[in-house]
Scaffold this motif. Structure first.
Motif, PDB file in Angstrom:
ATOM      1  N   MET A   4       0.844  -1.203   0.000  1.00  0.00           N
ATOM      2  CA  MET A   4       0.000   0.000   0.000  1.00  0.00           C
ATOM      3  C   MET A   4       0.878   1.251   0.000  1.00  0.00           C
ATOM      4  SD  MET A   4      -3.268  -0.832   2.427  1.00  0.00           S
ATOM      5  CE  MET A   4      -2.428  -1.690   3.746  1.00  0.00           C
ATOM      6  N   GLU A   5       0.327   2.358  -0.544  1.00  0.00           N
ATOM      7  CA  GLU A   5       1.112   3.587  -0.608  1.00  0.00           C
ATOM      8  C   GLU A   5       1.445   4.072   0.785  1.00  0.00           C
ATOM      9  OE1 GLU A   5      -0.666   6.549  -2.947  1.00  0.00           O
ATOM     10  OE2 GLU A   5      -0.962   5.259  -4.673  1.00  0.00           O
ATOM     11  N   ASP A   6       2.607   4.661   0.893  1.00  0.00           N
ATOM     12  CA  ASP A   6       3.085   5.098   2.206  1.00  0.00           C
ATOM     13  C   ASP A   6       2.477   6.429   2.577  1.00  0.00           C
ATOM     14  OD1 ASP A   6       4.499   5.392   4.491  1.00  0.00           O
ATOM     15  OD2 ASP A   6       6.276   6.201   3.507  1.00  0.00           O
ATOM     16  N   ALA A  61      -8.238   1.151  -7.198  1.00  0.00           N
ATOM     17  CA  ALA A  61      -7.398   0.937  -6.016  1.00  0.00           C
ATOM     18  C   ALA A  61      -7.354  -0.524  -5.587  1.00  0.00           C
ATOM     19  CB  ALA A  61      -7.910   1.809  -4.862  1.00  0.00           C
ATOM     20  N   ARG A  62      -8.438  -1.240  -5.833  1.00  0.00           N
ATOM     21  CA  ARG A  62      -8.534  -2.639  -5.387  1.00  0.00           C
ATOM     22  C   ARG A  62      -9.047  -3.514  -6.531  1.00  0.00           C
ATOM     23  NH1 ARG A  62      -8.838  -7.359  -4.611  1.00  0.00           N
ATOM     24  NH2 ARG A  62      -9.647  -8.434  -2.782  1.00  0.00           N
ATOM     25  N   PRO A  63      -8.204  -3.780  -7.526  1.00  0.00           N
ATOM     26  CA  PRO A  63      -8.623  -4.626  -8.649  1.00  0.00           C
ATOM     27  C   PRO A  63      -9.006  -6.018  -8.158  1.00  0.00           C
ATOM     28  CG  PRO A  63      -6.527  -3.534  -9.110  1.00  0.00           C
ATOM     29  CD  PRO A  63      -6.812  -3.341  -7.659  1.00  0.00           C
ATOM     30  N   VAL A  64      -9.988  -6.625  -8.781  1.00  0.00           N
ATOM     31  CA  VAL A  64     -10.475  -7.935  -8.337  1.00  0.00           C
ATOM     32  C   VAL A  64      -9.445  -9.035  -8.561  1.00  0.00           C
ATOM     33  CG1 VAL A  64     -12.897  -7.367  -8.649  1.00  0.00           C
ATOM     34  CG2 VAL A  64     -11.598  -8.243 -10.587  1.00  0.00           C
ATOM     35  N   ASP A  65      -8.535  -8.829  -9.500  1.00  0.00           N
ATOM     36  CA  ASP A  65      -7.557  -9.884  -9.798  1.00  0.00           C
ATOM     37  C   ASP A  65      -6.279  -9.756  -8.971  1.00  0.00           C
ATOM     38  OD1 ASP A  65      -6.789  -7.539 -11.004  1.00  0.00           O
ATOM     39  OD2 ASP A  65      -6.122  -8.458 -12.875  1.00  0.00           O
ATOM     40  N   LYS A  66      -6.254  -8.843  -8.013  1.00  0.00           N
ATOM     41  CA  LYS A  66      -5.084  -8.663  -7.160  1.00  0.00           C
ATOM     42  C   LYS A  66      -5.378  -9.131  -5.752  1.00  0.00           C
ATOM     43  CE  LYS A  66      -1.941  -4.987  -8.680  1.00  0.00           C
ATOM     44  NZ  LYS A  66      -1.403  -3.665  -8.301  1.00  0.00           N
ATOM     45  N   LYS A  67      -4.376  -9.691  -5.105  1.00  0.00           N
ATOM     46  CA  LYS A  67      -4.534 -10.054  -3.701  1.00  0.00           C
ATOM     47  C   LYS A  67      -4.606  -8.770  -2.867  1.00  0.00           C
ATOM     48  CE  LYS A  67      -2.227 -14.530  -3.988  1.00  0.00           C
ATOM     49  NZ  LYS A  67      -1.123 -15.380  -3.474  1.00  0.00           N
ATOM     50  N   PRO A  68      -5.427  -8.760  -1.832  1.00  0.00           N
ATOM     51  CA  PRO A  68      -5.615  -7.536  -1.033  1.00  0.00           C
ATOM     52  C   PRO A  68      -4.310  -6.915  -0.555  1.00  0.00           C
ATOM     53  CG  PRO A  68      -7.232  -9.171  -0.408  1.00  0.00           C
ATOM     54  CD  PRO A  68      -6.312  -9.857  -1.369  1.00  0.00           C
ATOM     55  N   ARG A  69      -3.368  -7.740  -0.113  1.00  0.00           N
ATOM     56  CA  ARG A  69      -2.137  -7.186   0.457  1.00  0.00           C
ATOM     57  C   ARG A  69      -1.269  -6.480  -0.585  1.00  0.00           C
ATOM     58  NH1 ARG A  69       2.102 -10.858  -0.314  1.00  0.00           N
ATOM     59  NH2 ARG A  69       1.451 -12.918  -1.055  1.00  0.00           N
ATOM     60  N   LYS A  70      -1.572  -6.687  -1.884  1.00  0.00           N
ATOM     61  CA  LYS A  70      -0.793  -6.055  -2.944  1.00  0.00           C
ATOM     62  C   LYS A  70      -1.502  -4.827  -3.522  1.00  0.00           C
ATOM     63  CE  LYS A  70       1.761 -10.174  -4.403  1.00  0.00           C
ATOM     64  NZ  LYS A  70       2.142 -11.025  -5.554  1.00  0.00           N
ATOM     65  N   CYS A  71      -2.647  -4.470  -2.944  1.00  0.00           N
ATOM     66  CA  CYS A  71      -3.394  -3.313  -3.436  1.00  0.00           C
ATOM     67  C   CYS A  71      -2.924  -2.027  -2.754  1.00  0.00           C
ATOM     68  CB  CYS A  71      -4.892  -3.507  -3.189  1.00  0.00           C
ATOM     69  SG  CYS A  71      -5.582  -4.882  -4.114  1.00  0.00           S
ATOM     70  N   SER A  72      -3.132  -0.916  -3.433  1.00  0.00           N
ATOM     71  CA  SER A  72      -2.649   0.371  -2.902  1.00  0.00           C
ATOM     72  C   SER A  72      -3.488   0.855  -1.728  1.00  0.00           C
ATOM     73  CB  SER A  72      -2.650   1.431  -4.007  1.00  0.00           C
ATOM     74  OG  SER A  72      -3.981   1.735  -4.401  1.00  0.00           O
ATOM     75  N   GLU A 121     -11.904  -5.818   5.005  1.00  0.00           N
ATOM     76  CA  GLU A 121     -10.750  -6.356   4.282  1.00  0.00           C
ATOM     77  C   GLU A 121      -9.448  -5.758   4.800  1.00  0.00           C
ATOM     78  OE1 GLU A 121     -10.598  -7.874  -0.176  1.00  0.00           O
ATOM     79  OE2 GLU A 121     -10.542  -5.696  -0.035  1.00  0.00           O
ATOM     80  N   ALA A 122      -9.480  -4.466   5.103  1.00  0.00           N
ATOM     81  CA  ALA A 122      -8.293  -3.811   5.645  1.00  0.00           C
ATOM     82  C   ALA A 122      -7.913  -4.408   6.989  1.00  0.00           C
ATOM     83  CB  ALA A 122      -8.528  -2.309   5.773  1.00  0.00           C
ATOM     84  N   MET A 123      -8.906  -4.665   7.836  1.00  0.00           N
ATOM     85  CA  MET A 123      -8.625  -5.228   9.157  1.00  0.00           C
ATOM     86  C   MET A 123      -8.037  -6.636   9.042  1.00  0.00           C
ATOM     87  SD  MET A 123      -9.287  -2.722  10.987  1.00  0.00           S
ATOM     88  CE  MET A 123      -8.869  -3.581  12.498  1.00  0.00           C
ATOM     89  N   LYS A 124      -8.521  -7.429   8.086  1.00  0.00           N
ATOM     90  CA  LYS A 124      -7.987  -8.774   7.904  1.00  0.00           C
ATOM     91  C   LYS A 124      -6.513  -8.739   7.525  1.00  0.00           C
ATOM     92  CE  LYS A 124     -12.376 -10.902   6.518  1.00  0.00           C
ATOM     93  NZ  LYS A 124     -13.132 -11.519   5.397  1.00  0.00           N
ATOM     94  N   VAL A 125      -6.161  -7.820   6.611  1.00  0.00           N
ATOM     95  CA  VAL A 125      -4.762  -7.708   6.186  1.00  0.00           C
ATOM     96  C   VAL A 125      -3.895  -7.227   7.333  1.00  0.00           C
ATOM     97  CG1 VAL A 125      -3.176  -6.480   4.662  1.00  0.00           C
ATOM     98  CG2 VAL A 125      -5.334  -7.376   3.764  1.00  0.00           C
ATOM     99  N   LEU A 126      -4.392  -6.243   8.104  1.00  0.00           N
ATOM    100  CA  LEU A 126      -3.619  -5.739   9.236  1.00  0.00           C
ATOM    101  C   LEU A 126      -3.433  -6.832  10.288  1.00  0.00           C
ATOM    102  CD1 LEU A 126      -5.134  -2.166   9.669  1.00  0.00           C
ATOM    103  CD2 LEU A 126      -2.867  -2.747   8.807  1.00  0.00           C
TER     104      LEU A 126
END
Length: 609
Positions: free
Chosen positions: A1-3, A571-582, A588-593
Motif C-alpha cells: 500500500m502507498e506510504d 485501487a482494489r482490482p479484483v484480480d489482485k490479492k488484497p495485500r498487494k493493493c494500494s 478487508e483492511a482489518m484482515k490484512v492488518l
C-alpha cells in the motif's frame, strides 16, 4: 500500500494545534457580570474573552441550513462567526430554564441531521472566543431573530445591545424578527412602566449613553411590530407558542431546509411531470413509487426534485440518501435510526439492533402521514428492514430509487431513460462551453462525442467538464477517438478517461477520496496530502471543476457513486490479492492488518501496527 506517514502527520500537527489554542479568560461574559451587584460591568469595547460554563448559557443560535455559505466577513475560526438560521436573544435569569429552553430543544428537533444546526454557547463556543464581535456578527448572519423580552430583559445592557442590532438588521437586511413578550405587557415595554420599567431604571446608570437612548427605542420598535404575548397566546399554553414560532420559521423558509439540487438541469420537466402523476397526492391511499435505471442516469436528482415539490405538504419527512453505501459503511441500524429520528422528530435517536429498529418503525411511525425518500437501494432485505410490514397513514408517499427493477414490487414504477440527442448536446455544451458558442469545427466534434455517451447525464457532465476551456481541435479529436475506438464501453470505462487525464498526484488524491474520505471534512485530508507534497488545493480545484468531486456546505467530500466505484476498482482490482493493493478499507483492511501483526510478531514488531 502507498506510504501515508501518519506518524509524521501527527508530529507535524502538534505545533499547529498548540499555536492555535487561544488564551483562556476566567472572566464571565458581560451579561453575567451585570447580574452580580458586587462587580462592575465589562465594557464591550474591551472585547472580553468568554470561558463557557453552565452558568453562562445566554445566547442560542440556530445555524443556516442547506445552501448557506459563510460570509467572508465572519470569523472563519469562530463557532458563532458562521451563518445562522435563528438567533435567540433572552435574559438568562428569567427564561434560561423555562421558555427559552423549551424553544431551543424544539429547534433542535426540526434541525435534525443538519450539522451545527443549533448553537448554544455553553456547549459549542470555543474557549477564549471574543464575545462582542462574534455575537453581533451572528445576528447579522441570521435569517430570523427571536428576542424574548421578559421582566428583567431591559436590565441587561447586553440584551439591549443585541435588540438594537436586531432591529437594525430588520430594517437594513430584511431580517425576520419575531418578538416574544414573556410575562410583560406591551404598554410596559413600550413606555418603560411597571416592573419592566423599574428594572431598566435601576440599572441604566451603569449603561453607556448610546444604550440608554437606543435601547428603549429598539424596544418600542419591537413592540410596534407583530408580537407574541406568552400570557395571551393559546390562553398561556407555552408549548403552543413554541410550536407556533417553529411553524412560522419552517413555513416561511421551506426552501432553505430542502435537499440541494445540481445546477444546469436539462430535460427534467417532462420526467418530473410523469412521476408527479404517479405520486397523485390528491388520492388518499398510501403509495410506494419506484424510480429505476442505470447508474449515473439521474435517479437521485429526479427523486430529489419530487421530494422538494411535496416537502411542505408533509409534516413527517425523511430523506435517506445513498442507502447502499451508508449501510455498507455504518450498518442498517444507522439508517433505521435516521428514519425514526426524522419521522418522530427525536434528536439523534439510536437503535441497538435492526430487529428493534424495524419494530420501532412499525409500532411508532406507521400512524404518521409521511414523505420518505429511500435512495439507491440494492437489496430487498434493506427495504424490508426499513419499511417492511409498515402501515403508514393514508396519503403517505414513499419514493424508492434503485438500479434493480426487480426490487420494486409496487405498481407505481418509472423507468428513467437516457437523454435524447438534443438534450444530451445541450447538457454537454453547458459544461464544455459554459453558454459560449463553440467554433464550427468544435461543434461538429462535440456532436460526435455526445453520440458516444449514450445520453448518460453523468458522463456528459464529466466529459464536458474535462474539455472545458480546451480550444485545441486536436485534443478534441483525440478524445473522440478514445470513445469511438471502444463503442461498447461501460459507464466506468467512459469515466476512466477523465481519471486518466489527471496528474499522478491528483490521481492519488482522487483514489484517497473514493476509498476513505467521502462524507468527511476535507480539511483533515488536506493536512495529510500537503505533508505528502501532493499539492491538494490545486488538485481539488481541478477535480471540482471537472465534476469528479464536490464539497457540501460543511466542507465534506461528495462523490457520485459511479465515480466512487470507479476509484475503488482502480485501487482494489479484483484480480489482485488484497495485500498487494494500494488501498484497502472496511473489513478487508482489518484482515490484512491482523495478518501482518501475526507475521511480524515473532520479530517483536507487532507494536508498529
Amino acid at each position: 500500500m502507498e506510504d501515508h506517514p501518519s506518524t509524521r502527520q501527527l508530529k507535524r500537527a502538534e505545533p499547529t494545534q498548540a499555536a492555535s489554542t487561544p488564551t483562556m479568560s476566567k472572566r464571565p461574559r458581560p451579561d453575567v457580570l451585570e447580574e452580580r451587584s458586587d462587580l462592575q460591568p465589562e465594557r464591550v469595547s474591551e472585547s472580553p474573552l468568554l470561558l463557557p460554563s453552565s452558568d453562562s448559557s445566554e445566547k442560542i443560535h440556530v445555524p443556516l441550513a442547506y445552501g448557506a455559505n459563510s460570509d467572508p466577513s465572519a470569523s472563519s475560526t469562530s463557532a458563532i462567526g458562521n451563518n445562522y438560521y435563528v438567533f435567540l436573544s433572552f435574559r438568562g435569569s428569567d427564561t434560561r430554564r423555562t421558555f427559552t429552553d423549551h424553544l431551543y430543544h424544539r429547534l433542535v428537533e426540526v434541525g435534525l441531521h443538519r450539522p451545527n444546526f443549533v448553537f448554544r454557547d455553553d456547549e459549542n463556543l470555543r474557549y477564549g472566543e471574543p464575545i462582542a464581535d462574534n455575537l453581533l456578527s451572528a445576528i447579522e448572519h441570521s435569517k430570523v431573530s427571536i428576542p424574548i423580552i421578559s421582566e428583567n430583559y431591559a436590565a441587561s445592557e447586553w440584551c439591549l445591545r443585541e435588540l438594537v442590532h436586531i432591529m437594525e438588521c430588520k430594517e437594513s437586511r430584511g431580517q425576520i424578527v419575531l418578538p416574544v413578550l414573556y410575562g410583560v405587557e406591551p404598554k410596559d415595554v413600550k413606555h418603560m412602566l411597571g416592573k419592566f420599567g423599574k428594572a431598566f431604571n435601576d440599572r441604566m446608570h451603569r449603561f453607556e449613553e448610546d444604550v440608554k437612548q437606543r435601547g428603549p427605542e429598539a424596544l418600542r420598535k419591537a413592540v410596534d411590530s407583530r408580537v407574541f404575548e406568552s400570557g395571551k397566546f393559546a390562553d398561556g399554553h407555552e408549548a403552543e407558542l413554541v410550536n407556533k414560532l417553529v411553524e412560522i420559521i419552517m413555513r416561511d423558509q421551506q426552501h432553505d431546509f430542502q435537499p440541494c439540487l445540481p445546477a444546469n438541469l436539462v430535460g427534467i420537466d417532462d420526467r418530473v411531470a410523469e412521476v408527479m402523476k404517479l405520486m397523485d397526492t390528491d388520492r388518499p391511499d398510501t403509495r410506494i413509487i419506484g424510480i429505476y435505471g442505470i447508474g449515473g442516469i439521474g435517479k437521485t436528482t429526479l427523486a430529489t426534485i419530487i421530494y422538494n415539490k411535496l416537502f411542505n405538504k408533509f409534516e413527517c419527512r425523511s430523506f435517506l440518501k445513498d442507502v447502499r453505501e451508508t449501510i455498507n459503511g455504518k450498518g442498517i441500524e444507522h439508517v433505521q435510526s435516521r428514519l425514526i429520528s426524522d419521522v418522530l422528530k427525536l434528536h439523534d435517536y439510536q437503535v441497538p439492533n435492526y430487529d428493534i429498529g424495524i419494530n420501532t418503525i412499525r409500532s411508532r411511525c406507521t400512524e404518521k402521514k409521511v414523505l420518505i425518500l429511500i435512495d439507491d437501494v440494492d437489496c430487498q432485505d434493506h427495504l424490508d428492514k426499513l419499511i417492511g410490514g409498515c402501515s403508514f397513514m393514508s396519503g403517505s408517499r414513499i419514493i424508492v430509487t434503485s438500479r434493480d427493477k426487480a426490487l420494486l414490487k409496487s405498481e407505481y414504477k418509472y423507468e428513467l431513460k437516457e437523454l435524447n440527442r438534443k438534450d444530451s448536446l445541450l447538457l454537454f455544451s453547458r459544461y464544455a462551453f459554459e453558454g459560449e458558442q463553440p467554433s464550427k469545427e468544435l461543434a461538429t466534434i462535440c456532436t460526435d462525442i455526445v453520440a458516444t455517451t449514450g445520453g448518460l447525464p453523468l458522463a456528459l457532465m464529466v466529459i464536458g467538464s474535462l474539455l472545458k476551456g480546451e480550444e485545441d481541435e486536436r485534443k478534441w479529436r483525440e478524445m473522440l477517438k478514445k470513445f469511438t475506438k471502444a463503442p461498447d464501453m461501460t459507464v466506468q470505462q467512459k469515466l476512466r478517461i477523465s481519471y486518466d487525464a489527471l496528474e499522478s498526484n491528483e490521481q492519488r488524491i482522487f483514489l484517497d477520496i473514493a476509498c476513505f474520505f467521502i462524507g468527511l471534512d476535507k480539511r483533515f485530508a488536506i493536512y495529510m496530502w500537503d505533508d505528502l507534497e501532493l499539492y491538494p488545493l490545486s488538485a481539488l480545484a481541478k477535480m471540482t471543476q471537472r465534476m469528479l468531486i464536490k464539497c457540501n456546505d460543511n466542507n465534506e467530500f461528495i462523490m457520485h457513486d459511479q465515480l466512487r466505484d470507479l476509484g475503488r476498482v482502480i485501487a482494489r482490482p479484483v484480480d489482485k490479492k488484497p495485500r498487494k493493493c494500494s488501498r484497502l478499507w472496511d473489513e478487508e483492511a482489518m484482515k490484512v492488518l491482523d495478518r501482518k501483526v501475526t507475521i511480524m510478531s515473532p520479530f517483536g514488531l507487532s507494536h508498529v501496527l
